[in-house]
Write a protein that holds these residues in place. Sequence first.
Motif, PDB file in Angstrom:
ATOM      1  N   HIS A 109     -20.963  80.320 -26.709  1.00 43.55           N
ATOM      2  CA  HIS A 109     -19.818  80.579 -27.596  1.00 43.55           C
ATOM      3  C   HIS A 109     -18.820  81.594 -27.032  1.00 43.55           C
ATOM      4  O   HIS A 109     -17.654  81.595 -27.431  1.00 43.55           O
ATOM      5  CB  HIS A 109     -20.310  81.039 -28.978  1.00 43.55           C
ATOM      6  CG  HIS A 109     -20.974  79.949 -29.743  1.00 43.55           C
ATOM      7  ND1 HIS A 109     -20.272  79.017 -30.460  1.00 43.55           N
ATOM      8  CD2 HIS A 109     -22.280  79.621 -29.874  1.00 43.55           C
ATOM      9  CE1 HIS A 109     -21.105  78.159 -31.016  1.00 43.55           C
ATOM     10  NE2 HIS A 109     -22.341  78.506 -30.665  1.00 43.55           N
ATOM     11  N   PHE A 110     -19.241  82.439 -26.117  1.00 39.62           N
ATOM     12  CA  PHE A 110     -18.373  83.504 -25.614  1.00 39.62           C
ATOM     13  C   PHE A 110     -17.082  83.024 -24.956  1.00 39.62           C
ATOM     14  O   PHE A 110     -16.029  83.639 -25.160  1.00 39.62           O
ATOM     15  CB  PHE A 110     -19.144  84.424 -24.664  1.00 39.62           C
ATOM     16  CG  PHE A 110     -18.325  85.563 -24.124  1.00 39.62           C
ATOM     17  CD1 PHE A 110     -17.816  86.542 -24.964  1.00 39.62           C
ATOM     18  CD2 PHE A 110     -18.049  85.649 -22.770  1.00 39.62           C
ATOM     19  CE1 PHE A 110     -17.050  87.591 -24.472  1.00 39.62           C
ATOM     20  CE2 PHE A 110     -17.285  86.691 -22.265  1.00 39.62           C
ATOM     21  CZ  PHE A 110     -16.787  87.665 -23.117  1.00 39.62           C
ATOM     22  N   PRO A 111     -17.090  81.954 -24.168  1.00 37.19           N
ATOM     23  CA  PRO A 111     -15.845  81.555 -23.511  1.00 37.19           C
ATOM     24  C   PRO A 111     -14.681  81.289 -24.481  1.00 37.19           C
ATOM     25  O   PRO A 111     -13.521  81.425 -24.098  1.00 37.19           O
ATOM     26  CB  PRO A 111     -16.227  80.276 -22.754  1.00 37.19           C
ATOM     27  CG  PRO A 111     -17.685  80.451 -22.466  1.00 37.19           C
ATOM     28  CD  PRO A 111     -18.224  81.146 -23.704  1.00 37.19           C
ATOM     29  N   LYS A 112     -14.967  80.961 -25.729  1.00 34.24           N
ATOM     30  CA  LYS A 112     -13.915  80.689 -26.721  1.00 34.24           C
ATOM     31  C   LYS A 112     -13.534  81.932 -27.530  1.00 34.24           C
ATOM     32  O   LYS A 112     -12.643  81.866 -28.369  1.00 34.24           O
ATOM     33  CB  LYS A 112     -14.381  79.590 -27.680  1.00 34.24           C
ATOM     34  CG  LYS A 112     -14.699  78.269 -26.990  1.00 34.24           C
ATOM     35  CD  LYS A 112     -15.330  77.295 -27.950  1.00 34.24           C
ATOM     36  CE  LYS A 112     -16.787  77.657 -28.042  1.00 34.24           C
ATOM     37  NZ  LYS A 112     -17.726  76.722 -28.537  1.00 34.24           N
ATOM     38  N   ALA A 113     -14.191  83.043 -27.271  1.00 39.65           N
ATOM     39  CA  ALA A 113     -14.004  84.243 -28.094  1.00 39.65           C
ATOM     40  C   ALA A 113     -12.899  85.143 -27.535  1.00 39.65           C
ATOM     41  O   ALA A 113     -12.730  85.249 -26.325  1.00 39.65           O
ATOM     42  CB  ALA A 113     -15.308  85.032 -28.167  1.00 39.65           C
ATOM     43  N   ASP A 114     -12.196  85.798 -28.454  1.00 39.54           N
ATOM     44  CA  ASP A 114     -11.278  86.864 -28.073  1.00 39.54           C
ATOM     45  C   ASP A 114     -12.036  88.180 -27.962  1.00 39.54           C
ATOM     46  O   ASP A 114     -11.814  88.956 -27.041  1.00 39.54           O
ATOM     47  CB  ASP A 114     -10.157  87.011 -29.112  1.00 39.54           C
ATOM     48  CG  ASP A 114      -9.274  85.777 -29.181  1.00 39.54           C
ATOM     49  OD1 ASP A 114      -8.911  85.242 -28.109  1.00 39.54           O
ATOM     50  OD2 ASP A 114      -8.963  85.341 -30.300  1.00 39.54           O
ATOM     51  N   TRP A 115     -12.919  88.402 -28.932  1.00 40.22           N
ATOM     52  CA  TRP A 115     -13.739  89.607 -28.967  1.00 40.22           C
ATOM     53  C   TRP A 115     -15.191  89.188 -29.154  1.00 40.22           C
ATOM     54  O   TRP A 115     -15.486  88.255 -29.909  1.00 40.22           O
ATOM     55  CB  TRP A 115     -13.397  90.490 -30.166  1.00 40.22           C
ATOM     56  CG  TRP A 115     -12.060  91.158 -30.175  1.00 40.22           C
ATOM     57  CD1 TRP A 115     -11.030  91.007 -29.293  1.00 40.22           C
ATOM     58  CD2 TRP A 115     -11.614  92.092 -31.145  1.00 40.22           C
ATOM     59  NE1 TRP A 115      -9.978  91.791 -29.667  1.00 40.22           N
ATOM     60  CE2 TRP A 115     -10.308  92.468 -30.801  1.00 40.22           C
ATOM     61  CE3 TRP A 115     -12.185  92.650 -32.275  1.00 40.22           C
ATOM     62  CZ2 TRP A 115      -9.555  93.377 -31.539  1.00 40.22           C
ATOM     63  CZ3 TRP A 115     -11.444  93.551 -33.011  1.00 40.22           C
ATOM     64  CH2 TRP A 115     -10.147  93.911 -32.643  1.00 40.22           C
ATOM     65  N   ALA A 116     -16.078  89.911 -28.524  1.00 38.94           N
ATOM     66  CA  ALA A 116     -17.508  89.786 -28.803  1.00 38.94           C
ATOM     67  C   ALA A 116     -17.975  91.171 -29.236  1.00 38.94           C
ATOM     68  O   ALA A 116     -17.882  92.127 -28.473  1.00 38.94           O
ATOM     69  CB  ALA A 116     -18.285  89.324 -27.578  1.00 38.94           C
ATOM     70  N   ILE A 117     -18.407  91.260 -30.474  1.00 42.38           N
ATOM     71  CA  ILE A 117     -18.906  92.524 -31.006  1.00 42.38           C
ATOM     72  C   ILE A 117     -20.414  92.386 -31.120  1.00 42.38           C
ATOM     73  O   ILE A 117     -20.924  91.640 -31.949  1.00 42.38           O
ATOM     74  CB  ILE A 117     -18.256  92.858 -32.370  1.00 42.38           C
ATOM     75  CG1 ILE A 117     -16.739  92.951 -32.191  1.00 42.38           C
ATOM     76  CG2 ILE A 117     -18.841  94.148 -32.936  1.00 42.38           C
ATOM     77  CD1 ILE A 117     -15.971  93.144 -33.483  1.00 42.38           C
ATOM     78  N   MET A 118     -21.099  93.103 -30.258  1.00 42.52           N
ATOM     79  CA  MET A 118     -22.550  93.003 -30.157  1.00 42.52           C
ATOM     80  C   MET A 118     -23.172  94.156 -30.944  1.00 42.52           C
ATOM     81  O   MET A 118     -23.408  95.237 -30.413  1.00 42.52           O
ATOM     82  CB  MET A 118     -22.972  93.040 -28.691  1.00 42.52           C
ATOM     83  CG  MET A 118     -22.319  91.948 -27.841  1.00 42.52           C
ATOM     84  SD  MET A 118     -22.798  90.292 -28.340  1.00 42.52           S
ATOM     85  CE  MET A 118     -24.500  90.305 -27.800  1.00 42.52           C
ATOM     86  N   ALA A 119     -23.420  93.904 -32.217  1.00 44.77           N
ATOM     87  CA  ALA A 119     -23.816  94.963 -33.135  1.00 44.77           C
ATOM     88  C   ALA A 119     -25.214  95.513 -32.891  1.00 44.77           C
ATOM     89  O   ALA A 119     -25.525  96.587 -33.364  1.00 44.77           O
ATOM     90  CB  ALA A 119     -23.697  94.467 -34.578  1.00 44.77           C
ATOM     91  N   ALA A 120     -26.038  94.800 -32.147  1.00 46.93           N
ATOM     92  CA  ALA A 120     -27.384  95.313 -31.884  1.00 46.93           C
ATOM     93  C   ALA A 120     -28.002  94.533 -30.740  1.00 46.93           C
ATOM     94  O   ALA A 120     -27.748  93.346 -30.572  1.00 46.93           O
ATOM     95  CB  ALA A 120     -28.270  95.179 -33.125  1.00 46.93           C
ATOM     96  N   ALA A 121     -28.826  95.201 -29.963  1.00 45.04           N
ATOM     97  CA  ALA A 121     -29.590  94.516 -28.921  1.00 45.04           C
ATOM     98  C   ALA A 121     -30.797  93.849 -29.568  1.00 45.04           C
ATOM     99  O   ALA A 121     -31.356  94.355 -30.534  1.00 45.04           O
ATOM    100  CB  ALA A 121     -30.049  95.518 -27.869  1.00 45.04           C
TER     101      ALA A 121
END
Length: 171
Positions: free
Chosen positions: A39-51
């Motif tokens: 899904h990342f290639p289509k994203a403007d932002w990736a907010i990774m709230a937790a590992a």
Amino acid sequence: KVTLVHGPLSAELAATLPSGMVTVATPSAADMEAAMLTHFPKADWAIMAAAVADVRPAVACDRKLPKKELPNQLPLEFVPDIVAQLSARKSPSQKVIGFAAQTGDIVTPALDKLQRKQLDAIVANPVDKHGSGFGSADNEAVILTADQRQLTVTHGSKLRLAHCLYDFLRS
């Protein structure tokens, strides 16, 4: 448009998700890694709230081991670092925001993680304060950016923190 890639959710929490949001349930760290990379290639932002986790047992068993078969030391292996992978793959128009759940000094290790993983921003939050972090509806944080901006968000709801993060990153 928002795509939420998530681990296990309670039925109560799942029922509160906004309609129209794409949700991707991932039962394992490997599934989450695959979903994020898809899904990342289509994203403007990736907010990774937790590992997902930092480490896991190196050997998995398909049955419960009796005590006498348990090793004295449990060998561990590192779980792939999803946020670092995304940051390494980002285009100039994408932003990757990480979180750093910390105890004690929250800023110094968060700054290290921000630089080491080449993130655009990181949210450092204390998990050793009562009423903040894991298992709480509230939190507080220091948001740090790669261009050396900083915002302290005082104790309040996690929804308020999310709005502060969004507003700060848009400015």
